[in-house]
Design a protein around this motif. Structure first.
Motif, mmCIF file in Angstrom:
data_model
loop_
_atom_site.group_PDB
_atom_site.id
_atom_site.type_symbol
_atom_site.label_atom_id
_atom_site.label_comp_id
_atom_site.label_asym_id
_atom_site.label_seq_id
_atom_site.Cartn_x
_atom_site.Cartn_y
_atom_site.Cartn_z
ATOM 1 N N ALA A 143 25.026 115.904 94.389
ATOM 2 C CA ALA A 143 25.832 115.453 93.258
ATOM 3 C C ALA A 143 27.240 115.085 93.716
ATOM 4 O O ALA A 143 27.796 114.052 93.319
ATOM 5 C CB ALA A 143 25.873 116.536 92.184
ATOM 6 N N ASP A 200 27.890 113.626 85.080
ATOM 7 C CA ASP A 200 27.861 114.854 85.861
ATOM 8 C C ASP A 200 26.530 115.589 85.685
ATOM 9 O O ASP A 200 25.672 115.161 84.908
ATOM 10 C CB ASP A 200 29.050 115.734 85.460
ATOM 11 N N LYS A 252 29.893 113.060 91.651
ATOM 12 C CA LYS A 252 29.707 113.789 90.402
ATOM 13 C C LYS A 252 30.231 115.220 90.515
ATOM 14 O O LYS A 252 30.440 115.737 91.619
ATOM 15 C CB LYS A 252 28.212 113.842 90.046
ATOM 16 N N GLN A 258 20.688 110.697 91.706
ATOM 17 C CA GLN A 258 22.101 111.017 91.505
ATOM 18 C C GLN A 258 22.959 109.754 91.541
ATOM 19 O O GLN A 258 23.929 109.619 90.789
ATOM 20 C CB GLN A 258 22.587 112.015 92.558
#
Length: 415
Positions: free
Chosen positions: A118, A103, A123, A97
């Protein structure tokens, strides 16, 4: 950003405290394979105790060779310089990540950790419903429209995560579904992160597992580990396979750079264990195959109880989970004060059965769905677990049979 302990770990801690207080609880809320460690793994851990140096970040040559062989035997030809080992697959998923911009597209529902990781990386996780027949993957028919919506909202999806077989539904995406997702990933220039930590726990003989790395090897990273298949959750051993092309080499180097600043390297004794386990000696293969059959027997038993109680539930094919939906009982459940996933989890806890509500997996909070982890039924002690493993039919073992009677009695109140 407010940070909280992962809901599955928090729930397991709560149950442990209540067990210590003497409360009779059937624990279906934690995704741990509660089985004794295979003796050969204990021997390798002891043999590796002398390995107290840091060693290479990605892993020592012996363990990289073993992991490469593991993937190669699963129709993914792999060189040692394509892999990395780490303290658990969770660490590798987090590093990816941070290493890959953009994203993240996730199946809904999905494992509790994908979305928080995330967010920690700055993100936006974007959920896509799973197909009707399986979980673990975004519906390939819905994925292109989801991408358009995400981009229209100013997001920049670059990664799609798959879990094959799946946590929380206990199902395995069919090869055709994987191929269709891979086609979308090609068209949309997405990196596929394929979490295959349950791959060796497929217990339905009719189930075929296809890795996205077999279809689009140049844009797929495969993550695995020994927490589930070898019941080594507390030992923290994970591995990842990267594409062999130039982009894959760069990504592996980026993940290794992150590893060097976060965990340095997998502990030396654990590398000794990992080399042995990923080499898959015959005695270990035999034990893991027996464990997979055990997982399937218990998962199917709880699946049957859920179905008889009126739930809609996909038949489990891998891992040790079922994911029932009690929407048809909504009117009856309202009289019990149950109106959503959280209140359903709370009600079941009050009845002595612990599950994890679907909302923890990114599901609709109003949905009357939860995950039941059937691997928690094998026994509270090593002796009980050994008895479950040795039994001709684990459902006949007294502590297992007693737990299933409790589950059936409690779930029947949901109808």
């Amino acid at each position: 950003m407010k940070h909280e302990i992962s809901p599955n770990l928090a729930l397991d801690q709560l149950v442990t405290e209540r067990w210590a207080a003497g409360e009779p609880i059937v624990h279906l809320g934690f995704g741990e394979s509660r089985l004794p460690v295979f003796p050969g793994l204990v021997e390798r851990l002891a043999a590796g105790a002398w390995r107290n140096a840091y060693g290479p970040v990605a892993g020592a040559p012996g363990v990289l060779r073993a992991v490469a062989g593991y993937f190669t035997r699963r129709d993914l030809p792999t060189a040692p310089d394509q892999v990395i080992v780490a303290p658990g697959s969770k660490a590798l998923l987090a590093a990816l990540q941070f290493a890959v911009p953009g994203d993240v597209l996730l199946p809904t529902p999905c494992w509790v950790t994908y979305a928080p990781q995330a967010r920690l990386a700055g993100k936006h996780p974007f959920g896509v419903p799973v197909p009707d027949d399986c979980g673990g993957v975004p519906d390939p028919d819905a994925l292109p429209a989801a991408l358009r919506r995400a981009r229209a909202a100013g997001l920049d999806p670059r990664i799609v995560v798959l879990t094959v077989p799946d946590n929380p539904t206990g199902t395995t995406a069919p090869p055709d579904v994987i191929r269709r997702i891979c086609a979308v990933a090609e068209d949309e220039d997405l990196l596929v992160v394929s979490d295959e930590i349950y791959r060796d726990l497929v217990h339905d003989p009719a189930t075929e597992v296809l890795s996205a790395a077999e279809v689009i090897p140049h844009r797929t990273v495969v993550v695995t580990g020994l927490s589930k298949s070898a019941a080594l959750g507390g030992w923290r051993i994970g591995a990842a396979r990267f594409p062999a092309d130039e982009a894959g080499v760069r990504l592996r180097a980026d993940v290794a750079a992150i590893a060097s600043e976060v965990w340095s390297t997998l502990a030396g004794p654990m590398q000794e264990v990992a080399e042995y386990a990923f080499d898959e000696p015959p005695a270990l293969r035999e034990r893991l195959a027996a464990d997979a059959r055990l997982h399937g027997r218990l998962a199917r038993a709880v699946h049957a109880i859920c179905a008889e109680a009126g739930a809609v539930v996909r038949p489990p094919t891998g891992g040790f989970y079922v994911y029932p939906d009690f929407e048809s009982s909504r009117t009856a459940l309202r009289r019990l004060g149950v109106t959503d996933g959280a209140s359903l989890q709370k009600y079941l806890l009050g009845q002595g059965v612990v599950v994890l509500a679907g909302t923890a997996f990114g599901d609709d909070p109003r949905a009357l769905r939860f995950r039941a982890a059937t691997s928690m039924l094998y026994g509270a002690t090593a002796e009980e677990q050994e008895a479950t493993m040795r039994a001709a039919d684990p459902l006949d073992v007294p502590h297992v049979a007693e737990a299933l009677v409790t589950i059936e009695k409690v779930f029947r109140t949901l109808a």
